[in-house]
Design an enzyme around this catalytic site. Structure first.
Site, PDB file in Angstrom:
ATOM      1  N   HIS A  16      -2.288   5.830   0.833  1.00  0.00           N
ATOM      2  CA  HIS A  16      -1.805   5.814  -0.559  1.00  0.00           C
ATOM      3  C   HIS A  16      -2.985   6.020  -1.529  1.00  0.00           C
ATOM      4  O   HIS A  16      -2.901   6.803  -2.463  1.00  0.00           O
ATOM      5  CB  HIS A  16      -1.186   4.454  -0.915  1.00  0.00           C
ATOM      6  CG  HIS A  16       0.080   4.101  -0.202  1.00  0.00           C
ATOM      7  ND1 HIS A  16       0.245   2.898   0.447  1.00  0.00           N
ATOM      8  CD2 HIS A  16       1.261   4.765  -0.059  1.00  0.00           C
ATOM      9  CE1 HIS A  16       1.463   2.835   0.956  1.00  0.00           C
ATOM     10  NE2 HIS A  16       2.099   3.966   0.671  1.00  0.00           N
ATOM     11  N   LYS A  40      14.979  -5.142  -0.196  1.00  0.00           N
ATOM     12  CA  LYS A  40      13.896  -5.322   0.777  1.00  0.00           C
ATOM     13  C   LYS A  40      13.301  -6.709   0.643  1.00  0.00           C
ATOM     14  O   LYS A  40      13.285  -7.286  -0.447  1.00  0.00           O
ATOM     15  CB  LYS A  40      12.807  -4.267   0.550  1.00  0.00           C
ATOM     16  CG  LYS A  40      13.137  -2.910   1.159  1.00  0.00           C
ATOM     17  CD  LYS A  40      11.909  -2.020   1.205  1.00  0.00           C
ATOM     18  CE  LYS A  40      12.239  -0.638   1.747  1.00  0.00           C
ATOM     19  NZ  LYS A  40      11.082   0.269   1.672  1.00  0.00           N
ATOM     20  N   ARG A  89       3.252  12.658   5.217  1.00  0.00           N
ATOM     21  CA  ARG A  89       2.329  12.414   6.336  1.00  0.00           C
ATOM     22  C   ARG A  89       2.670  13.315   7.506  1.00  0.00           C
ATOM     23  O   ARG A  89       1.826  14.007   8.057  1.00  0.00           O
ATOM     24  CB  ARG A  89       2.429  10.939   6.790  1.00  0.00           C
ATOM     25  CG  ARG A  89       1.927   9.950   5.777  1.00  0.00           C
ATOM     26  CD  ARG A  89       2.342   8.547   6.126  1.00  0.00           C
ATOM     27  NE  ARG A  89       3.800   8.443   6.140  1.00  0.00           N
ATOM     28  CZ  ARG A  89       4.471   7.332   6.345  1.00  0.00           C
ATOM     29  NH1 ARG A  89       3.831   6.204   6.577  1.00  0.00           N
ATOM     30  NH2 ARG A  89       5.787   7.318   6.327  1.00  0.00           N
ATOM     31  N   SER A 127       2.527   1.231   5.841  1.00  0.00           N
ATOM     32  CA  SER A 127       2.426  -0.183   5.465  1.00  0.00           C
ATOM     33  C   SER A 127       3.017  -1.068   6.563  1.00  0.00           C
ATOM     34  O   SER A 127       2.477  -2.139   6.859  1.00  0.00           O
ATOM     35  CB  SER A 127       3.168  -0.444   4.154  1.00  0.00           C
ATOM     36  OG  SER A 127       2.614   0.325   3.126  1.00  0.00           O
TER      37      SER A 127
HETATM   38  O1  PNS Z   1       7.388   3.495  -0.553  1.00  0.00           O
HETATM   39  P1  PNS Z   1       8.845   3.841  -0.353  1.00  0.00           P
HETATM   40  O2  PNS Z   1       9.621   2.597   0.014  1.00  0.00           O
HETATM   41  O3  PNS Z   1       9.011   4.963   0.628  1.00  0.00           O
HETATM   42  O4  PNS Z   1       9.380   4.357  -1.781  1.00  0.00           O
HETATM   43  C1  PNS Z   1      10.731   4.754  -1.949  1.00  0.00           C
HETATM   44  C2  PNS Z   1      11.069   4.905  -3.448  1.00  0.00           C
HETATM   45  C3  PNS Z   1      10.681   3.671  -4.229  1.00  0.00           C
HETATM   46  C4  PNS Z   1      10.322   6.084  -4.022  1.00  0.00           C
HETATM   47  C5  PNS Z   1      12.603   5.188  -3.553  1.00  0.00           C
HETATM   48  O5  PNS Z   1      13.298   4.273  -2.772  1.00  0.00           O
HETATM   49  C6  PNS Z   1      13.122   5.115  -4.985  1.00  0.00           C
HETATM   50  O6  PNS Z   1      12.826   5.961  -5.793  1.00  0.00           O
HETATM   51  N1  PNS Z   1      13.890   4.033  -5.281  1.00  0.00           N
HETATM   52  C7  PNS Z   1      14.386   3.737  -6.620  1.00  0.00           C
HETATM   53  C8  PNS Z   1      15.891   3.949  -6.694  1.00  0.00           C
HETATM   54  C9  PNS Z   1      16.202   5.411  -6.903  1.00  0.00           C
HETATM   55  O7  PNS Z   1      15.764   6.042  -7.850  1.00  0.00           O
HETATM   56  N2  PNS Z   1      17.030   5.995  -5.990  1.00  0.00           N
HETATM   57  C10 PNS Z   1      17.409   7.395  -6.066  1.00  0.00           C
HETATM   58  C11 PNS Z   1      16.478   8.296  -5.261  1.00  0.00           C
HETATM   59  S1  PNS Z   1      16.858   8.218  -3.556  1.00  0.00           S
END
Ligand code: PNS
Length: 158
Positions: A16, A40, A89, A127
């Protein structure tokens, strides 16, 4: 152009951090946005994660750290960001990331998702893997910044 880099960051890894450093050269401002995700159960609280990331990026002047709830596109709008950054990745990341980019595009057409390939040498880090290794007392110094390794040791009492 302002870019947001949303994620869980539980915890932030060297992968990151590498992406943040590289994107700070490409964009006027990068906002690392930690999602408060009620679905989560994170190891580190949202406040702790914001503090950890802030410690890691305090030497990069155009990087900010924040947290948000709800939709990423709404947060991006509020911050007047034109770009949503995500790291890739491996190929298996791509399917889910592409779907997310398409969905976000239907919600906010002017917001562009930009993918950066993770540094090859760091592409195996996640992570969850870091937490698993730390839980069993394994070495994590090559996977996370020093402050995170220390916090993992404290939180997991190793
Ligand atoms: O680090 P992560 O858990 O892979 O990040 C995922 C994240 C936070 C980018 C994604 O879950 C997100 O954008 N969540 C917020 C809710 C949202 O906007 N959902 C619509 C897009 S799928």
């Amino acid at each position: 152009m302002i870019a947001i880099y949303p994620g869980s960051f539980d915890p932030i890894t060297l992968g990151h951090l590498d992406l943040i450093k590289r994107s700070s050269i490409l964009f006027e401002k990068v906002i690392v946005a930690v999602l408060k995700n009620p679905n989560k159960k994170p190891l580190f609280s949202i406040e702790k994660r914001v503090q950890q990331i802030t410690e890691c990026v305090n030497n990069i002047p155009n990087v900010e750290v924040d947290s948000f709830t709800g939709l990423t596109v709404e947060y991006a709008k509020k911050k007047q960001a034109g770009v949503l950054l995500r790291g890739l990745r491996v190929m298996s990341d791509f399917e889910q990331e592409l779907q997310m980019a398409h969905i976000n595009k239907t919600l906010a057409n002017s917001l562009e998702t930009v993918f950066l390939a993770t540094n090859t040498e760091l592409s195996f880090i996640s992570s969850s893997v870091v937490k698993e290794i730390a839980k069993f007392g394994g070495e994590i110094e090559h996977l996370v910044p020093p402050n995170i390794a220390e916090d993992l040791r404290i939180y997991l009492k190793k």
